[in-house]
Every structure is written in C-alpha cells, then in structure tokens.
Design an enzyme around this catalytic site. Structure first.
Site, PDB file in Angstrom:
ATOM      1  N   LYS A  11       6.998   5.546 -86.359  1.00 59.03           N
ATOM      2  CA  LYS A  11       6.519   4.338 -87.050  1.00 59.03           C
ATOM      3  C   LYS A  11       7.605   3.259 -86.997  1.00 59.03           C
ATOM      4  O   LYS A  11       8.802   3.557 -86.854  1.00 59.03           O
ATOM      5  CB  LYS A  11       6.140   4.607 -88.509  1.00 59.03           C
ATOM      6  CG  LYS A  11       7.281   5.077 -89.440  1.00 59.03           C
ATOM      7  CD  LYS A  11       8.102   3.944 -90.053  1.00 59.03           C
ATOM      8  CE  LYS A  11       9.290   4.452 -90.837  1.00 59.03           C
ATOM      9  NZ  LYS A  11      10.430   3.625 -90.952  1.00 59.03           N
ATOM     10  N   ASP A 137       7.607   9.289 -96.546  1.00 57.51           N
ATOM     11  CA  ASP A 137       6.945   8.703 -95.367  1.00 57.51           C
ATOM     12  C   ASP A 137       5.835   9.594 -94.802  1.00 57.51           C
ATOM     13  O   ASP A 137       5.092   9.161 -93.922  1.00 57.51           O
ATOM     14  CB  ASP A 137       7.969   8.461 -94.237  1.00 57.51           C
ATOM     15  CG  ASP A 137       8.812   7.219 -94.483  1.00 57.51           C
ATOM     16  OD1 ASP A 137       8.429   6.410 -95.358  1.00 57.51           O
ATOM     17  OD2 ASP A 137       9.846   7.070 -93.810  1.00 57.51           O
TER      18      ASP A 137
HETATM   19  P1  ATP Z   1      13.270   7.424 -91.916  1.00 54.83           P
HETATM   20  O1  ATP Z   1      12.874   6.251 -91.098  1.00 54.83           O
HETATM   21  O2  ATP Z   1      12.104   8.088 -92.634  1.00 54.83           O
HETATM   22  O3  ATP Z   1      14.452   7.214 -92.791  1.00 54.83           O
HETATM   23  P2  ATP Z   1      14.697   8.548 -89.755  1.00 54.83           P
HETATM   24  O4  ATP Z   1      13.932   8.206 -88.520  1.00 54.83           O
HETATM   25  O5  ATP Z   1      15.853   7.678 -90.072  1.00 54.83           O
HETATM   26  O6  ATP Z   1      13.677   8.601 -90.945  1.00 54.83           O
HETATM   27  P3  ATP Z   1      14.542  11.307 -89.047  1.00 54.83           P
HETATM   28  O7  ATP Z   1      14.632  11.250 -87.571  1.00 54.83           O
HETATM   29  O8  ATP Z   1      13.201  11.544 -89.650  1.00 54.83           O
HETATM   30  O9  ATP Z   1      15.210  10.002 -89.682  1.00 54.83           O
HETATM   31  O10 ATP Z   1      15.550  12.451 -89.525  1.00 54.83           O
HETATM   32  C1  ATP Z   1      16.555  12.298 -90.431  1.00 54.83           C
HETATM   33  C2  ATP Z   1      17.116  13.678 -90.818  1.00 54.83           C
HETATM   34  O11 ATP Z   1      16.085  14.641 -90.993  1.00 54.83           O
HETATM   35  C3  ATP Z   1      18.066  14.246 -89.800  1.00 54.83           C
HETATM   36  O12 ATP Z   1      19.237  14.591 -90.492  1.00 54.83           O
HETATM   37  C4  ATP Z   1      17.410  15.496 -89.255  1.00 54.83           C
HETATM   38  O13 ATP Z   1      18.311  16.553 -89.026  1.00 54.83           O
HETATM   39  C5  ATP Z   1      16.431  15.883 -90.353  1.00 54.83           C
HETATM   40  N1  ATP Z   1      15.202  16.474 -89.796  1.00 54.83           N
HETATM   41  C6  ATP Z   1      14.558  17.525 -90.297  1.00 54.83           C
HETATM   42  N2  ATP Z   1      13.472  17.831 -89.574  1.00 54.83           N
HETATM   43  C7  ATP Z   1      13.409  16.959 -88.574  1.00 54.83           C
HETATM   44  C8  ATP Z   1      12.500  16.776 -87.476  1.00 54.83           C
HETATM   45  N3  ATP Z   1      11.456  17.573 -87.280  1.00 54.83           N
HETATM   46  N4  ATP Z   1      12.748  15.743 -86.657  1.00 54.83           N
HETATM   47  C9  ATP Z   1      13.794  14.908 -86.863  1.00 54.83           C
HETATM   48  N5  ATP Z   1      14.686  15.055 -87.863  1.00 54.83           N
HETATM   49  C10 ATP Z   1      14.503  16.070 -88.720  1.00 54.83           C
END
Ligand code: ATP
Length: 284
Positions: A11, A137
């Site tokens: 997203k 989210d």
């Molecule tokens: P947001 O935009 O919701 O803040 P993000 O894109 O910044 O999310 P994600 O990629 O969702 O961050 O992941 C952040 C943390 O979640 C990482 O530390 C990762 O290790 C953990 N995590 C747990 N499960 C997953 C997964 N299936 N895919 C990605 N990260 C994951």
C-alpha cells in the site's frame, strides 16, 4: 481445498494526517490509503496439524511467531478451531520496513486465504476485526483498493477505487522504524496537513491533477529531517515527469505519481537514483 495461492499487495498513503496522541499512547490518524500492484505471493498448503511451518525466498524474514503471516495463521486456527497444520511460503517482493505495509499485507493474505481454503465464508468485516489484533494496517490490507483509514488506521471507509494510475517507487537502502518516527513527531507543531475531505472529492472525480497536488503526509517532516536526501528523490521524480511525489507511511519509500503505468515505465528508464531500489507499478 489443500492448497491456495494469494496475492499480498503493498500500500501507499496518498494522505496521512496525525490528529492527536491518545491516552493509550497510540496516535489517532486519518489516512487515504491505496493498494498497488507491487505484491508478495503467499502459498498456503495443508500439512498434518497443528504445526505452522514458514519459508520464504527472503532470508531476513523471521520464520516464527514474529512473522505477521505466521501470527495470522495461528489466529485463524484458534478463532475458528481449525484442526490442521499449515505450510506458508512467502515469495517476498515488497521491501521490508519501507512504509509499504508488506508485513500487514502478508497477514491479510493469510487471513483471506484460510477463509477461502476452509470455506469459512466469514464476512469481510469480521475478518478485518480479527486482522486488527495483528496490526493496525491489516484491516485496510484485507479491504484493499482505495480507502480512508481512521482510528489507529483500523477503521476503514472504502472510497471510489482509483486504479491504473502509474507509480514509480524509490526505496533507499535503509529501514525506518515507524515507532521512532511517531515518537519524534510533535502533533502540536505540524507544519502542513492534508485536506482529507478535498482529497476524497478529487478521488471521487478521479482528478489526477488535484490528487497529485493534494498528496500530503505529516510524517514527512520527521523522516525528511533524519534523511534530507528524500526531498531530493521527490524532486528528482517530479523532474522526470511525476505529477506529484510523496513519502509513503513513515518512509523511507518515496513514490512518484503518473497518469499511466506506461508513463511511469518511461520515467523509470531514465530515472537513475543509484543506490535506491526502483519499482514501477500501478494503483490496483
Ligand atoms: P508500515 O508501513 O505498516 O509501517 P513497513 O512497510 O514499514 O510497515 P514491514 O515491511 O511491514 O514494515 O515490516 C516491518 C517489520 O515487521 C520488520 O521488522 C519485519 O521483520 C517484521 N515482519 C514480520 N512479518 C513480516 C512479513 N511477513 N513481511 C515483512 N516484514 C515482516
């Protein structure tokens, strides 16, 4: 059904406003979110119970209950008393810790996949309420398309879906901690806030010019202070034809908005931005 493959779409945030800090420590937000065609693939397979086995092409991902996809499978098994085991394979394309909600997207896909696999036929609202237990989210990722998210992000109002507008995503070679960005944000001194109702109207009209000029994320002022080069990436995207540009979530991914996926592809061919991962995709 013994096997199923589901897509888990990333997203972006077209607007992100933080209204106030709540007594429980969470921030009350108002954000227009949009799913995009950049996606992970989730493969679910029944195995003898009650084990959950997780594998991925991405070595960095945790393979136990720290993984949001694992958590989602466990939650579904408990909630609906499913007497089975599950092998989950995540083919990861969405960069981690990038502001693109990759983890939440994977969790949402597991919830939807298990609902289908076991023919539970649970209403979407019920699955979204369950998803909230995993992360703010997740309900949006279950709903997908274009929506206004309120509360801590879990209250979803679907909007007229935008689709097919092109996007170039630039992901710099570092992670940003969402928690750190929120802890550095002073809600009382936010300089520029999105006009959310106006943006909802532009979306209703599918007015790409107004959507581009209405892009606004209050977390930018925090993350851009930590990484000032993000402003240069935004300008670079604009100078290569993007109609508008914004940081997604708490960053560091920055996106440029284009009339079509074709325009985005053409721009990406010349974009340079060495050191960044570049993804061309579209709203979906
Ligand atoms: P947001 O935009 O919701 O803040 P993000 O894109 O910044 O999310 P994600 O990629 O969702 O961050 O992941 C952040 C943390 O979640 C990482 O530390 C990762 O290790 C953990 N995590 C747990 N499960 C997953 C997964 N299936 N895919 C990605 N990260 C994951």
């Amino acid at each position: 059904m013994k096997k199923i493959t589901i897509e888990a779409k990333a997203k972006i945030n077209l607007t992100l406003d933080v209204l106030y800090k709540r007594p429980d420590g969470y921030h009350e937000v108002e954000s227009i979110m949009q799913t995009v065609s950049l996606k992970d693939w989730i493969f679910l397979k029944l195995i003898p119970g009650p084990a959950i086995e997780l594998s991925s092409n991405c070595q960095e991902l945790p393979r136990d209950e720290r993984n949001l996809a694992y958590k989602a499978a466990r939650l579904m098994m408990e909630e609906y008393q499913l007497d089975a085991g599950m092998a989950i394979h995540i083919d990861k394309n969405i960069p981690i810790g990038a502001g693109l909600a990759g983890g939440s997207a994977d969790a949402a896909a597991v919830i939807l996949g298990i609902n289908e696999m076991f023919q539970l036929n649970r209403p979407r609202e019920e699955l979204m309420a369950l998803g909230k237990k995993i992360g703010a989210d997740v309900p949006f990722c279950i709903a997908g398309k274009t929506a206004l998210a309120r509360g801590i992000g879990e209250k979803i109002l679907p909007l007229k879906p935008l689709s097919n507008f092109g996007l170039v995503l630039a992901k710099p070679p570092y992670y940003v901690s969402t928690q750190e960005v929120y802890s550095r944000l002073n809600v009382k001194t936010i300089q520029k806030r999105p006009d959310t109702p106006a943006m909802m109207e532009h979306i209703e009209q599918r007015d790409i010019g107004e959507i581009a000029s209405g892009l606004c994320n209050v977390l930018e002022e925090v993350t851009l202070k930590l990484y000032p080069e993000l402003e240069l990436i935004k300008q670079h995207l604009i100078s290569h034809g993007a109609l508008g540009s914004l940081m997604s979530g708490s960053g560091p991914t920055v996106f440029g908005l284009f009339e079509s996926a074709r325009d985005a592809e053409r721009a990406a061919e010349k974009i340079g931005l060495d050191g960044n991962e570049i993804f061309v995709c579209k709203m979906q």
